[in-house]
Design a protein around this motif. Structure first.
Motif, PDB file in Angstrom:
ATOM      1  N   MET A   1       0.839  -1.201   0.000  1.00  0.00           N
ATOM      2  CA  MET A   1       0.000   0.000   0.000  1.00  0.00           C
ATOM      3  C   MET A   1       0.872   1.249   0.000  1.00  0.00           C
ATOM      4  O   MET A   1       1.905   1.311   0.664  1.00  0.00           O
ATOM      5  CB  MET A   1      -0.892   0.027   1.256  1.00  0.00           C
ATOM      6  CG  MET A   1      -2.145  -0.806   1.133  1.00  0.00           C
ATOM      7  SD  MET A   1      -2.898  -1.093   2.751  1.00  0.00           S
ATOM      8  CE  MET A   1      -3.577   0.498   3.110  1.00  0.00           C
ATOM      9  N   GLU A   2       0.420   2.263  -0.736  1.00  0.00           N
ATOM     10  CA  GLU A   2       1.135   3.542  -0.734  1.00  0.00           C
ATOM     11  C   GLU A   2       1.024   4.185   0.632  1.00  0.00           C
ATOM     12  O   GLU A   2      -0.007   4.062   1.293  1.00  0.00           O
ATOM     13  CB  GLU A   2       0.508   4.484  -1.767  1.00  0.00           C
ATOM     14  CG  GLU A   2       1.245   4.470  -3.059  1.00  0.00           C
ATOM     15  CD  GLU A   2       1.009   5.730  -3.889  1.00  0.00           C
ATOM     16  OE1 GLU A   2       0.718   6.792  -3.313  1.00  0.00           O
ATOM     17  OE2 GLU A   2       1.106   5.620  -5.107  1.00  0.00           O
ATOM     18  N   ILE A   3       2.060   4.893   1.014  1.00  0.00           N
ATOM     19  CA  ILE A   3       2.071   5.496   2.353  1.00  0.00           C
ATOM     20  C   ILE A   3       0.859   6.401   2.581  1.00  0.00           C
ATOM     21  O   ILE A   3       0.294   6.461   3.670  1.00  0.00           O
ATOM     22  CB  ILE A   3       3.401   6.259   2.601  1.00  0.00           C
ATOM     23  CG1 ILE A   3       3.511   6.647   4.066  1.00  0.00           C
ATOM     24  CG2 ILE A   3       3.565   7.456   1.693  1.00  0.00           C
ATOM     25  CD1 ILE A   3       4.865   7.098   4.517  1.00  0.00           C
TER      26      ILE A   3
ATOM     27  N   TRP B   1      -2.319   4.933   4.236  1.00  0.00           N
ATOM     28  CA  TRP B   1      -2.417   4.616   5.663  1.00  0.00           C
ATOM     29  C   TRP B   1      -1.873   5.699   6.587  1.00  0.00           C
ATOM     30  O   TRP B   1      -1.999   5.611   7.788  1.00  0.00           O
ATOM     31  CB  TRP B   1      -1.783   3.266   5.978  1.00  0.00           C
ATOM     32  CG  TRP B   1      -0.335   3.112   5.563  1.00  0.00           C
ATOM     33  CD1 TRP B   1       0.119   2.704   4.350  1.00  0.00           C
ATOM     34  CD2 TRP B   1       0.829   3.377   6.351  1.00  0.00           C
ATOM     35  NE1 TRP B   1       1.489   2.700   4.327  1.00  0.00           N
ATOM     36  CE2 TRP B   1       1.955   3.100   5.545  1.00  0.00           C
ATOM     37  CE3 TRP B   1       1.034   3.808   7.654  1.00  0.00           C
ATOM     38  CZ2 TRP B   1       3.255   3.248   5.989  1.00  0.00           C
ATOM     39  CZ3 TRP B   1       2.342   3.960   8.103  1.00  0.00           C
ATOM     40  CH2 TRP B   1       3.435   3.676   7.274  1.00  0.00           C
ATOM     41  N   LEU B   2      -1.294   6.718   6.031  1.00  0.00           N
ATOM     42  CA  LEU B   2      -0.843   7.829   6.868  1.00  0.00           C
ATOM     43  C   LEU B   2      -1.581   9.090   6.398  1.00  0.00           C
ATOM     44  O   LEU B   2      -1.573   9.392   5.201  1.00  0.00           O
ATOM     45  CB  LEU B   2       0.672   8.016   6.700  1.00  0.00           C
ATOM     46  CG  LEU B   2       1.425   8.680   7.840  1.00  0.00           C
ATOM     47  CD1 LEU B   2       1.319   7.877   9.128  1.00  0.00           C
ATOM     48  CD2 LEU B   2       2.882   8.876   7.491  1.00  0.00           C
TER      49      LEU B   2
END
Lengths: 226, 179
Positions: free
Chosen positions: A12-14, A17-18
């Motif tokens: 997953m691309e950062i 989830w951030l």
């Protein structure tokens, strides 16, 4: 930590989830060169980085100066983000004809500028005059400028008169550093009102022309005779 | 000393000045006052807490004392960098190799851990730790930034620029990279 396991396993691309505000915080606290790197990794990051990257611009080299000014002229919207602009480039014989015009053209694209600092000899005398005559930054809080010492053909006003006019146009100023090799004598009838002025550094004769309520209350000022 | 309990029920005795770098824990301590009760950290595992609270011992460790500076303040000191122009080509090449070797190890072994550390740093509110870690290699002596391709790899970021756009951006960014 299910999310992290998924993020890792499913690549997953950062940004998935951030939260963006955390990414923005990281960007804001990274050194300038890292902000530039981050702005080149993806479109999302570019969008987050650009306003931060251009907010405070401090240029120390001739090549960077040229790259920044011509880039801003090509993409005028970049200039909108600039709040602080410092040109601290030592004079070099490699300066080419026309760099002063380039700087002035870029400055015109920075309407929201709050801090402006241009070191000595970066602008040629003609463009030094032009900056004082035409420069207009409605939100300017501090300036650090050189007033050319010689009067120039084609300019009806003396450099010190242009200095007066520049200050008079910027009543928002809190800190003024105005340098000149010669004594600047303001025209007698003129009074400049800078109600927010807290710090003045420069020619002693010049401060007499400034009405500065805040300055009279006691903050620092350094005035050099002559 | 402060007692912390992680999500996997491990207890940690940690010095107060270290844990207080976390805004979350600092606030908790202020709310609770002096107490022997352990502070539960349900979102942080013991392996991650070790990484976030121990001083650096090697390239894969996090240098907490040195690098997470003041979290309460909005300014974080920029690391000092060697002026790029003063480096010889050999040094530059050596530096790049070092980063890549370390990176490879870091990415293959520890991506999951790295993600957990970032999330934990976010949860614990140690944001300056976030800033340092993901851009730089672990060496104490070298604070160089990662090249864009390595950051993409590390964080699964897809490069959605065309080669032309990328070249344009590189040109446009020159001023900020000129140190």
């Amino acid at each position: 930590m299910v999310l992290i396991q998924r993020a890792h396993q499913e690549s997953m691309e950062i940004s998935q989830w951030l939260p963006n505000e955390v990414l923005l915080h990281i960007i804001e606290h990274s050194p300038k060169a890292d902000q530039a790197t981050l702005s080149s990794i993806s479109k999302l990051f570019r969008g987050l980085c650009l306003p931060v990257l251009y907010r405070v611009v401090k240029i120390k080299g001739y090549h960077a100066m040229k790259s920044f000014c011509s880039g801003t002229i090509e993409n005028p919207s970049r200039g909108d983000s600039v709040r602080s602009f410092t040109l601290d480039v030592p004079y070099s014989s490699s300066h080419i004809e026309g760099h002063s015009a380039l700087i002035l053209a870029a400055l015109k694209l920075m309407p929201k500028l709050e801090h402006l600092s241009v070191s000595e000899s970066i602008l040629d005398t003609h463009h030094g005059h032009l900056l004082l005559e035409q420069g207009s930054f409605p939100q300017l809080i501090s300036c650090n400028l050189w007033v050319p010492s010689d009067a120039l053909d084609g300019f009806p006003a003396k450099p010190s008169d242009l200095g007066v006019a520049f200050l008079a146009r910027h009543s928002t100023l809190k800190r003024v550093h105005l340098h000149s090799e010669d004594e600047m004598v303001p025209p007698q009838p003129v009074r400049i009102s800078l109600p927010n002025l807290e710090l003045y550094e420069g020619n002693a004769a010049f401060i007499l022309a400034i009405d500065a309520i805040a300055l009279k209350r006691g903050p620092t000022f350094l005035a050099f005779p002559g | 000393m402060v007692l912390l309990v992680t999500s996997d029920n491990e207890q940690f005795q940690t010095e107060k000045d270290i844990v207080e770098r976390s805004v979350l824990i600092k606030n908790m301590l202020e709310d609770v006052g002096e107490s022997d009760q352990p502070i539960p950290l349900p979102n942080v595992s013991s392996s991650v807490l070790k990484k976030v609270t121990q001083p650096s011992t090697g390239p894969t460790e996090i240098d907490v004392r040195g690098r997470y500076l003041s979290t309460a303040s909005t300014t974080v000191e920029s690391p000092s960098r060697p002026p790029i122009l003063e480096q010889s080509q050999d040094e530059t090449r050596k530096r790049t190799t070092d980063i890549s070797e370390w990176d490879q190890k870091f990415i293959t072994v520890d991506q999951e851990m790295l993600f957990e550390i970032i999330l934990a740093a976010n949860y614990l509110d140690i944001k300056s730790l976030l800033c340092r870690r993901w851009l730089q290699d672990g060496s104490q002596h070298d604070q160089g930034a990662r090249p864009p391709e390595e950051i993409r790899k590390l964080f699964n970021i897809v490069n959605d620029f065309t080669p032309e756009e990328e070249a344009q951006i590189k040109k446009e960014n020159e001023w900020a990279e000129d140190r």
